[in-house]
Design an enzyme around this catalytic site. Structure first.
Site, PDB file in Angstrom:
ATOM      1  N   HIS A  51     102.202  63.130 -39.059  1.00  0.00           N
ATOM      2  CA  HIS A  51     101.913  62.323 -37.870  1.00  0.00           C
ATOM      3  C   HIS A  51     102.776  62.827 -36.716  1.00  0.00           C
ATOM      4  O   HIS A  51     103.831  63.431 -36.924  1.00  0.00           O
ATOM      5  CB  HIS A  51     102.246  60.855 -38.133  1.00  0.00           C
ATOM      6  CG  HIS A  51     101.297  60.182 -39.069  1.00  0.00           C
ATOM      7  ND1 HIS A  51     101.148  58.809 -39.099  1.00  0.00           N
ATOM      8  CD2 HIS A  51     100.444  60.659 -40.007  1.00  0.00           C
ATOM      9  CE1 HIS A  51     100.265  58.480 -40.009  1.00  0.00           C
ATOM     10  NE2 HIS A  51      99.816  59.590 -40.585  1.00  0.00           N
ATOM     11  N   GLU A  53     104.794  61.349 -34.699  1.00  0.00           N
ATOM     12  CA  GLU A  53     106.169  60.852 -34.675  1.00  0.00           C
ATOM     13  C   GLU A  53     107.059  61.603 -35.662  1.00  0.00           C
ATOM     14  O   GLU A  53     108.200  61.937 -35.343  1.00  0.00           O
ATOM     15  CB  GLU A  53     106.200  59.352 -35.022  1.00  0.00           C
ATOM     16  CG  GLU A  53     105.382  58.485 -34.078  1.00  0.00           C
ATOM     17  CD  GLU A  53     103.948  58.244 -34.538  1.00  0.00           C
ATOM     18  OE1 GLU A  53     103.434  57.152 -34.232  1.00  0.00           O
ATOM     19  OE2 GLU A  53     103.342  59.121 -35.185  1.00  0.00           O
ATOM     20  N   CYS A  81     102.481  53.643 -37.094  1.00  0.00           N
ATOM     21  CA  CYS A  81     102.106  53.030 -38.367  1.00  0.00           C
ATOM     22  C   CYS A  81     103.375  52.647 -39.137  1.00  0.00           C
ATOM     23  O   CYS A  81     104.486  52.992 -38.726  1.00  0.00           O
ATOM     24  CB  CYS A  81     101.268  54.027 -39.172  1.00  0.00           C
ATOM     25  SG  CYS A  81     102.220  55.432 -39.815  1.00  0.00           S
ATOM     26  N   CYS A  84     105.666  55.732 -39.988  1.00  0.00           N
ATOM     27  CA  CYS A  84     106.376  56.268 -38.819  1.00  0.00           C
ATOM     28  C   CYS A  84     107.416  55.292 -38.294  1.00  0.00           C
ATOM     29  O   CYS A  84     108.505  55.701 -37.893  1.00  0.00           O
ATOM     30  CB  CYS A  84     105.375  56.660 -37.740  1.00  0.00           C
ATOM     31  SG  CYS A  84     104.359  58.070 -38.231  1.00  0.00           S
TER      32      CYS A  84
END
Length: 147
Positions: A51, A53, A81, A84
């Protein structure tokens, strides 16, 4: 300054968009300088953890030579999410700036609020709604194109 760095995160989101990845981008800033950046690469890498992040945290940690990202601010186009949000807390980032919220998967105020949870060992300052329309629009455009 928030708009400036959120625009940099949006630049990252557009990179993901071009690759047909979910268009989320993140940048990490320390002392007015970008020390980490990332965009979603989950599909192309076949790695669930890739992801925006997480990629930005990895790059910032490498550049700062520390897993502790104290005195750093993360700008992310879409609410993180749970995975993260946990990584953000564990990295000790000081401030999180969110473009648009994610009512279906967000863990920074929508479904959960991991980053401002008093029960955890680190709590962040959070700003929400920075360039919200722009951050929301790229997501809507992406998912409309898929359908």
């Amino acid at each position: 300054m928030d708009n400036f760095f959120m625009n940099k995160a949006l630049d990252q989101a557009y990179q993901a968009y071009k690759l047909e990845e979910v268009p989320i981008g993140a940048v990490i800033v320390k002392d007015g300088k970008i020390v980490g950046k990332g965009y979603n690469k989950k599909e192309m890498s076949l790695d669930t953890t890739n992801h925006a992040e997480i990629i930005a945290i990895r790059e910032a940690s490498k550049n700062l030579k520390s897993w502790r990202l104290t005195d750093c601010t993360m700008y992310v186009t879409v609410e993180p999410c749970p995975m993260c949000a946990g990584a953000i807390v564990n990295s000790r980032i000081k401030e999180l700036v969110i473009g648009t919220m994610d009512p279906k998967g967000g863990a920074c105020g929508s479904l959960y609020n991991i980053v401002e949870n008093d029960n955890l060992n680190h709590k962040l300052e959070v700003k929400r709604g920075i360039l919200e329309k722009e951050c929301s629009d790229i997501m809507k455009k992406f998912f409309k194109k898929l359908r």
